[in-house]
Enzyme design. Structure first.
Site, PDB file in Angstrom:
ATOM      1  CB  THR A  66      -0.956   0.070   1.191  1.00 56.05           C
ATOM      2  OG1 THR A  66      -1.551   1.217   1.236  1.00 56.05           O
ATOM      3  CG2 THR A  66      -0.116  -0.156   2.659  1.00 56.05           C
ATOM      4  CG  ASP A  67      -1.020   4.948  -1.183  1.00 52.64           C
ATOM      5  OD1 ASP A  67      -1.588   4.159  -0.060  1.00 52.64           O
ATOM      6  OD2 ASP A  67      -1.833   5.763  -1.793  1.00 52.64           O
ATOM      7  CD  GLU A  68      -3.513   3.476   4.413  1.00 48.50           C
ATOM      8  OE1 GLU A  68      -3.393   3.555   5.424  1.00 48.50           O
ATOM      9  OE2 GLU A  68      -4.651   3.068   3.828  1.00 48.50           O
TER      10      GLU A  68
ATOM     11  CE1 TYR B  28      -3.027  -2.680   5.523  1.00 43.10           C
ATOM     12  CE2 TYR B  28      -3.387  -0.399   4.899  1.00 43.10           C
ATOM     13  CZ  TYR B  28      -3.263  -1.615   4.547  1.00 43.10           C
ATOM     14  OH  TYR B  28      -3.040  -1.840   3.298  1.00 43.10           O
TER      15      TYR B  28
ATOM     16  CE  LYS C  17       0.329  -4.737   2.783  1.00 40.62           C
ATOM     17  NZ  LYS C  17      -0.012  -6.123   2.334  1.00 40.62           N
TER      18      LYS C  17
END
Length: 366
Positions: free
Chosen positions: A145-147, A170, A174
């Site tokens: 993810t870009d997060e 989260y 990741k």
């Protein structure tokens, strides 16, 4: 398409995983082993159109098989590799909802970190048993993810060189899994690929996420919750465009490399909600000429809510030739129409699993 690999797809009863599995089975000659634990967000009905019986988990499609298993189970993952003999693994199994990670981070650490490490070990043992040509062709592809990059100000984009700065349980989980994948490549030579994507949307999206939640709350005439002032910006990517990017990276990507996947479709959360409302005003008008926008309700913001995400996909476009087929205006209209046409899929979920309640209000880990 000449793609005929044997593919393990973890998490393929979920949103992005099922989109990839449907693409592989409908547009390529690949064989697919779905590995999914079937947690609350695992919906085997998402694979019904490619031959899976969601009740028995048996498949009428000779190129599709289903293994209900936990990716943290080392023995089960070792057996899956030994029995199926894959050419590649697409690893999408993950806990993915930020709000749930705030309420209960432990399961995110277990699945996203320990589960990824377990899969890497299973893949490494299997890969070491292969002949030289099969070793060179094998890929462990990790979908992230870009997060992991944190938050942006009003300008700029995340690139593959952006330092990691995760802010939620989260995104931290990741980020950890990304680092593990790189370590297995750098330490053991396992041919890995990593993709980091922006916010996905489209058909078969579990209704805890913003866009399906707003669509279904509109249909139920329920309040439309908007965090804070709705000013947080996300870069939206139609899920089928993402699935095609994943397949392209698998075919042409360089082992050890990372590729960012984004659609250059930035919208504030409030803009997204108002767009859905406007589409539904046309497709399913409320009685008496009322507007769905009247249901918008501003609620307390999520703890640690990142202001803005935006992906620079230039590497993927320039080196591998990827182009999205949908922009946000076309993709969101297709998405709204799909939910109007497919109550058979979301109705039971809404009734039995998740009815739209607010999550992620905890101020500390439970």
């Amino acid at each position: 398409m000449g793609y005929s690999k044997r593919c393990i797809v973890t998490g393929a009863a979920g949103f992005i995983g099922s989109a990839l599995a449907r693409l592989l089975l409908k547009e390529t000659e690949a064989s697919v082993l779905v590995v999914d634990k079937l947690t609350y967000a695992g919906v085997p009905e998402s694979l019904k159109e490619v031959g899976l019986d969601p009740t028995t988990l048996e498949s009428s499609n000779p190129r599709l098989s289903f293994l209900k298993a936990d990716i943290c189970d080392q023995a089960a993952m070792d057996r899956a590799f030994a029995d199926f003999k894959p050419d590649t693994i697409f690893h999408l199994a993950a806990e993915s909802h930020v709000d749930r990670s705030i309420d209960g981070p432990g399961e995110f650490i277990r699945t996203n970190v320990t589960g990824t490490a377990t899969l890497l070990q299973a893949a490494l043992g299997y890969w070491r048993s292969l002949g030289d040509e099969a070793k060179r062709a094998f890929r462990f592809q990790h979908i992230s993810t870009d997060e992991v990059y944190g938050t942006l100000g009003e300008t700029g984009y995340f690139t593959e060189e952006t330092p990691y700065s995760p802010h939620s349980p989260y995104s931290a989980s990741k980020a950890a899994s990304d680092h593990l994948v790189r370590a297995w490549h750098d330490t053991y030579g396992l041919p890995t690929l990593i993709t980091n994507c922006s916010n996905n949307y489209g058909p078969y999206h579990f209704p805890e996420k913003l866009i399906p939640l707003i669509i279904l709350n509109c249909l139920d005439r329920k309040p439309l919750p908007v965090y804070g002032k709705g000013a947080n910006v996300r870069d939206w990517l139609f899920v089928d465009d993402h699935a095609r990017a994943l397949l392209l990276v698998n075919e042409k990507g360089e082992p050890g490399e990372t590729y960012n996947v984004g659609g250059h479709n930035e919208r504030t959360n409030l803009e997204v909600v108002k767009t859905v409302c406007a589409i539904l005003d046309g497709l399913r008008p409320m009685d008496g000429g009322a507007k769905y926008e009247s249901l918008i309700t501003y609620v307390a913001d999520r703890p640690g809510h990142d202001l803005r995400y935006a992906i620079d996909p230039d590497k993927l476009m320039a080196k591998l030739g990827w182009r999205p087929r949908e922009n946000f205006d076309t993709g969101i209209r297709k998405t709204v129409q799909w939910y109007l046409d497919n109550e058979w899929w979301w109705g039971p979920i809404r009734e039995k699993r998740y009815s739209g309640q607010r999550l992620g209000r905890s101020q500390g880990a439970s």
